[in-house]
Design a protein around this motif. Structure first.
Motif, PDB file in Angstrom:
ATOM      1  N   SER A 142       0.835  -1.204   0.000  1.00 23.26           N
ATOM      2  CA  SER A 142       0.000   0.000   0.000  1.00 23.26           C
ATOM      3  C   SER A 142       0.872   1.256   0.000  1.00 23.26           C
ATOM      4  N   PHE A 143       2.003   1.198   0.700  1.00 21.90           N
ATOM      5  CA  PHE A 143       2.884   2.368   0.719  1.00 21.90           C
ATOM      6  C   PHE A 143       3.635   2.498  -0.606  1.00 21.90           C
ATOM      7  N   ILE A 144       4.041   1.367  -1.175  1.00 20.66           N
ATOM      8  CA  ILE A 144       4.682   1.418  -2.495  1.00 20.66           C
ATOM      9  C   ILE A 144       3.722   2.038  -3.503  1.00 20.66           C
ATOM     10  N   ARG A 145       2.450   1.692  -3.394  1.00 21.13           N
ATOM     11  CA  ARG A 145       1.460   2.275  -4.306  1.00 21.13           C
ATOM     12  C   ARG A 145       1.378   3.783  -4.107  1.00 21.13           C
ATOM     13  N   ASP A 146       1.394   4.233  -2.851  1.00 16.83           N
ATOM     14  CA  ASP A 146       1.371   5.681  -2.577  1.00 16.83           C
ATOM     15  C   ASP A 146       2.584   6.367  -3.213  1.00 16.83           C
ATOM     16  N   TYR A 183      -1.185  -2.130 -10.988  1.00 21.30           N
ATOM     17  CA  TYR A 183      -1.621  -0.779 -10.646  1.00 21.30           C
ATOM     18  C   TYR A 183      -1.527   0.157 -11.852  1.00 21.30           C
ATOM     19  N   ASP A 184      -0.650  -0.197 -12.806  1.00 19.22           N
ATOM     20  CA  ASP A 184      -0.464   0.595 -14.022  1.00 19.22           C
ATOM     21  C   ASP A 184      -0.100   2.043 -13.694  1.00 19.22           C
ATOM     22  N   LEU A 185       0.874   2.195 -12.797  1.00 17.09           N
ATOM     23  CA  LEU A 185       1.301   3.531 -12.379  1.00 17.09           C
ATOM     24  C   LEU A 185       2.647   3.915 -12.985  1.00 17.09           C
ATOM     25  N   LEU A 186       3.691   3.153 -12.654  1.00 13.80           N
ATOM     26  CA  LEU A 186       5.029   3.390 -13.200  1.00 13.80           C
ATOM     27  C   LEU A 186       5.624   2.055 -13.636  1.00 13.80           C
ATOM     28  N   PRO A 187       6.411   2.043 -14.708  1.00 12.75           N
ATOM     29  CA  PRO A 187       7.129   0.816 -15.068  1.00 12.75           C
ATOM     30  C   PRO A 187       8.049   0.399 -13.922  1.00 12.75           C
ATOM     31  N   ILE A 188       8.221  -0.916 -13.767  1.00 11.32           N
ATOM     32  CA  ILE A 188       8.999  -1.456 -12.659  1.00 11.32           C
ATOM     33  C   ILE A 188      10.370  -1.925 -13.152  1.00 11.32           C
TER      34      ILE A 188
END
Length: 371
Positions: A142-146, A183-188
């Motif tokens: 959850s924090f990584i997502r934030d 999550y489709d937020l940033l490439p990993i």
């Protein structure tokens, strides 16, 4: 193709007892570029004047690979990197509660505030920005997502998932990275350590789960047990993942030997990809199979990494190996003599802990013929 970000010149040099001089850094960077690294992490500008001078010299090489510096998520670190003229930065923040406690007094809000300020400033300078999630593997998703949401909002381009102390298994890595990619937020990008010997496996599991790239170091050099190995990952991507990669065996061996020499490390004879003995076949069954088909007991051609297959005359050698060496010396072996010769060879090798050379074999065979 997977992106290889090699950090030999940063995390590799952080290995204990290792220090590269400027000439060594320039040589390593040039060879990494020639061997197919897509990005190079070339140092920590905040370390001081000499490090910044080295970074500038590395940038002046004009290599194809994108060059990046490593930074704490602090404005003074970013300013030090900007003074070198870099166009890409890794900005590192702690993710786990343990390291947030050590570095930010336990306040996740402070971590996110620092991220907002520094990433915004880096974005304003037009930099490529990777957020390095230190100790991600012990952090909360959850924090990584934030972090990823805020990072994307303020201009970050990528998130580095760091198994900083090497505690993940390949299955855990796959499941975690799969969720983060969802999550489709940033490439990993994967950054894995080898404390349990799983750095390569975890890096590749991350790719399987959707990560776009990974960090490596030549010969796995790095803190404690090291990192995912550049040469091993490179060959795995070519042969196990079917990527179209052109690998020059002479340059690859030059790179490996240059890093080993600069780090004052002796390479293991059985090191994957680059060990001197990994294409030596002593077992009679294996040697016989290899003489019939060179693919029998090798996953790729020895010449791809600048080596040759060989058949040492040892305790486990069979008649095929003996016949092979004698034939190379122009001797057509008598099968009745070979049966008596093998026990003698095994006794000699076991006693002295060293294989026979061809001249010794020839002498033994000729002695047996004369009996």
């Amino acid at each position: 193709m997977a992106l290889i970000n090699d950090t030999t010149l940063r995390d590799g040099e952080q290995a204990p007892y290792v220090a590269f001089n400027t000439d060594e850094k320039l040589r390593i960077a040039t060879l990494l570029d020639a061997c197919g690294a897509d990005e190079l992490e070339i140092g920590i500008a905040a370390m001081g004047v000499k490090e910044r001078e080295d970074i500038k010299e590395l940038l002046n090489l004009g290599l194809k690979a994108r060059m990046m510096t490593w930074n704490r998520m602090k404005m003074e670190d970013l300013e030090a990197s900007l003074s070198c003229g870099v166009k890409a930065v890794d900005l590192s923040i702690p993710i786990s509660d343990l390291l947030i406690g050590v570095k930010f007094g336990g306040s996740k809000l402070k971590v996110l505030d620092e991220l907002e300020a520094v990433v915004s400033a880096a974005s304003g300078e037009g930099l490529f920005i990777c957020i390095g999630g230190e100790d991600s593997s012990r952090g909360e998703l959850s924090f990584i997502r934030d972090v990823m949401e805020l990072g994307r909002e303020y201009g970050a381009h990528r998130f580095r998932y760091c198994d900083t102390i090497g505690v993940m298994t390949p299955t855990q890595t796959y499941q975690t990275v799969k969720e983060l990619c969802g999550y489709d937020l940033l490439p990993i990008e994967m950054h894995t350590h080898n404390d349990f010997g799983l750095a390569n496996a975890n890096a590749l599991s991350g790719l399987d789960a959707g990560a776009i790239g990974l960090n490596t170091t030549v010969i796995g050099l790095g803190e404690r047990a090291g990192n995912a190995s550049f040469e091993q990952i490179l060959m795995a991507l070519k042969h196990l993942y079917g990527e179209s990669r052109s690998i020059d065996p002479l340059l690859l061996r030059d790179l490996v030997q240059s890093v080993a020499h600069a780090a004052n490390i002796n390479l293991a004879f059985n090191a994957p990809i680059i060990g001197d003995r990994i294409f030596a076949h002593e077992s009679g069954i294996h040697a016989d199979g290899m003489m019939k088909d060179s693919h029998a007991y090798e996953p790729y051609e020895a010449h791809e990494v600048g080596l040759e297959s060989s058949f040492p005359i040892g305790k486990h050698s069979g008649s095929a190996t003996i016949r092979y060496h004698l034939a190379r010396m122009g001797i057509s072996a008598d099968n009745s003599i070979l049966g008596d010769l093998l026990p003698k060879i095994r006794e000699i090798v076991t006693s002295r802990k060293r294989v026979l050379d061809s001249i010794e074999l020839k002498s033994l065979y000729q002695d047996a013929v004369c009996l």
